[in-house]
Design an enzyme around this catalytic site. Structure first.
Site, short mmCIF file in Angstrom:
data_model
loop_
_atom_site.label_atom_id
_atom_site.label_comp_id
_atom_site.label_asym_id
_atom_site.label_seq_id
_atom_site.Cartn_x
_atom_site.Cartn_y
_atom_site.Cartn_z
N ASP A 29 0.86 -1.19 0.00
CA ASP A 29 0.00 0.00 0.00
C ASP A 29 0.89 1.24 0.00
O ASP A 29 1.89 1.31 0.72
CB ASP A 29 -0.92 -0.01 1.23
CG ASP A 29 -2.07 0.98 1.10
OD1 ASP A 29 -3.22 0.53 1.00
OD2 ASP A 29 -1.81 2.21 1.11
N HIS A 45 -10.96 -7.37 -13.46
CA HIS A 45 -11.66 -6.28 -12.78
C HIS A 45 -12.94 -6.78 -12.13
O HIS A 45 -13.87 -7.20 -12.82
CB HIS A 45 -11.98 -5.14 -13.74
CG HIS A 45 -12.64 -3.98 -13.06
ND1 HIS A 45 -11.93 -3.04 -12.35
CD2 HIS A 45 -13.95 -3.64 -12.92
CE1 HIS A 45 -12.77 -2.15 -11.83
NE2 HIS A 45 -14.00 -2.50 -12.16
N ASN A 85 -12.72 -3.20 2.23
CA ASN A 85 -13.74 -2.16 2.34
C ASN A 85 -14.65 -2.24 1.13
O ASN A 85 -14.18 -2.27 -0.01
CB ASN A 85 -13.07 -0.78 2.42
CG ASN A 85 -12.24 -0.64 3.69
OD1 ASN A 85 -12.69 -1.00 4.77
ND2 ASN A 85 -11.03 -0.13 3.56
N HIS A 96 -11.86 -1.41 -7.33
CA HIS A 96 -11.37 -2.69 -7.87
C HIS A 96 -11.12 -3.54 -6.63
O HIS A 96 -10.35 -3.13 -5.74
CB HIS A 96 -10.09 -2.45 -8.69
CG HIS A 96 -9.47 -3.69 -9.29
ND1 HIS A 96 -9.18 -3.81 -10.65
CD2 HIS A 96 -9.04 -4.84 -8.73
CE1 HIS A 96 -8.62 -4.98 -10.89
NE2 HIS A 96 -8.52 -5.63 -9.73
N HIS A 98 -10.07 -5.45 -3.59
CA HIS A 98 -8.74 -5.63 -2.99
C HIS A 98 -8.89 -6.01 -1.54
O HIS A 98 -9.83 -5.59 -0.86
CB HIS A 98 -7.88 -4.38 -3.14
CG HIS A 98 -8.51 -3.12 -2.65
ND1 HIS A 98 -9.46 -2.44 -3.38
CD2 HIS A 98 -8.35 -2.41 -1.50
CE1 HIS A 98 -9.85 -1.37 -2.71
NE2 HIS A 98 -9.20 -1.33 -1.56
P1 AMP Z 1 -9.64 1.33 0.10
O1 AMP Z 1 -9.70 2.68 0.75
O2 AMP Z 1 -10.04 0.19 0.97
O3 AMP Z 1 -10.38 1.34 -1.24
O4 AMP Z 1 -8.11 1.05 -0.19
C1 AMP Z 1 -7.42 1.64 -1.23
C2 AMP Z 1 -5.98 1.63 -0.80
O5 AMP Z 1 -5.20 1.82 -1.96
C3 AMP Z 1 -5.59 2.74 0.18
O6 AMP Z 1 -5.09 2.16 1.38
C4 AMP Z 1 -4.51 3.53 -0.58
O7 AMP Z 1 -3.44 3.95 0.25
C5 AMP Z 1 -4.05 2.51 -1.60
N1 AMP Z 1 -3.48 3.06 -2.84
C6 AMP Z 1 -4.00 4.06 -3.60
N2 AMP Z 1 -3.23 4.26 -4.68
C7 AMP Z 1 -2.21 3.36 -4.61
C8 AMP Z 1 -1.08 3.06 -5.43
N3 AMP Z 1 -0.83 3.73 -6.57
N4 AMP Z 1 -0.24 2.08 -5.02
C9 AMP Z 1 -0.46 1.41 -3.88
N5 AMP Z 1 -1.51 1.63 -3.07
C10 AMP Z 1 -2.38 2.60 -3.42
ZN ZN Z 2 -9.94 -2.64 -12.21
#
Ligand code: AMP
Ligand code: ZN
Length: 116
Positions: A29, A45, A85, A96, A98
């Protein structure tokens, strides 16, 4: 499709890779909340957990089969937590699917800090 994690999965946007195979990618992250904070995504996706179906759930099972290995690779030696989340109330910011794998430190138990 203009999806950040699809672009990361395709290698079009760089990430710090922890694990990769044909179906999934795990990367650190960008804004870690613990020493181990790895995101695990399917390469296909799927918008969120609400988008898991009988047709695509095999990749979700594969993610969960690999999470113990990914957690160790990420630096969670003494336990970890998996969070996904889903939707606005949960604060999903990237549409997407995760899974956050968080560990490497003793984690707070509660979602709401006032319960600490
Ligand atoms: P969520 O808020 O559960 O949708 O998680 C999205 C996560 O993606 C957050 O913890 C961000 O810090 C992380 N994130 C956003 N952009 C990137 C990126 N380019 N590389 C790695 N993590 C990212
Ligand atoms: Zn995607």
């Amino acid at each position: 499709m203009d999806c950040l994690f699809c672009k990361i999965a395709a290698g079009e946007i760089p990430s710090t890779k922890v694990y990769e195979d044909d179906e999934i990618l795990a990367f650190r992250d960008i804004s870690p909340e613990a020493p181990c904070h790895v995101l695990v995504i399917p390469k296909i996706h799927i918008p969120s957990m609400d988008g898991i179906t009988p047709e695509n759930s095999a990749v979700v099972a594969h993610i969960f089969e690999k999470i113990p290995e990914i957690a160790k690779l990420g630096g969670a030696e003494n336990g970890y937590r998996v969070i996904s989340n889903c939707g606005p109330d949960a604060g999903q910011s990237v549409p997407h699917l995760h899974f956050h794998v968080i560990g490497g430190a003793k984690l707070p138990l509660h979602v709401f800090p006032e319960k600490e």
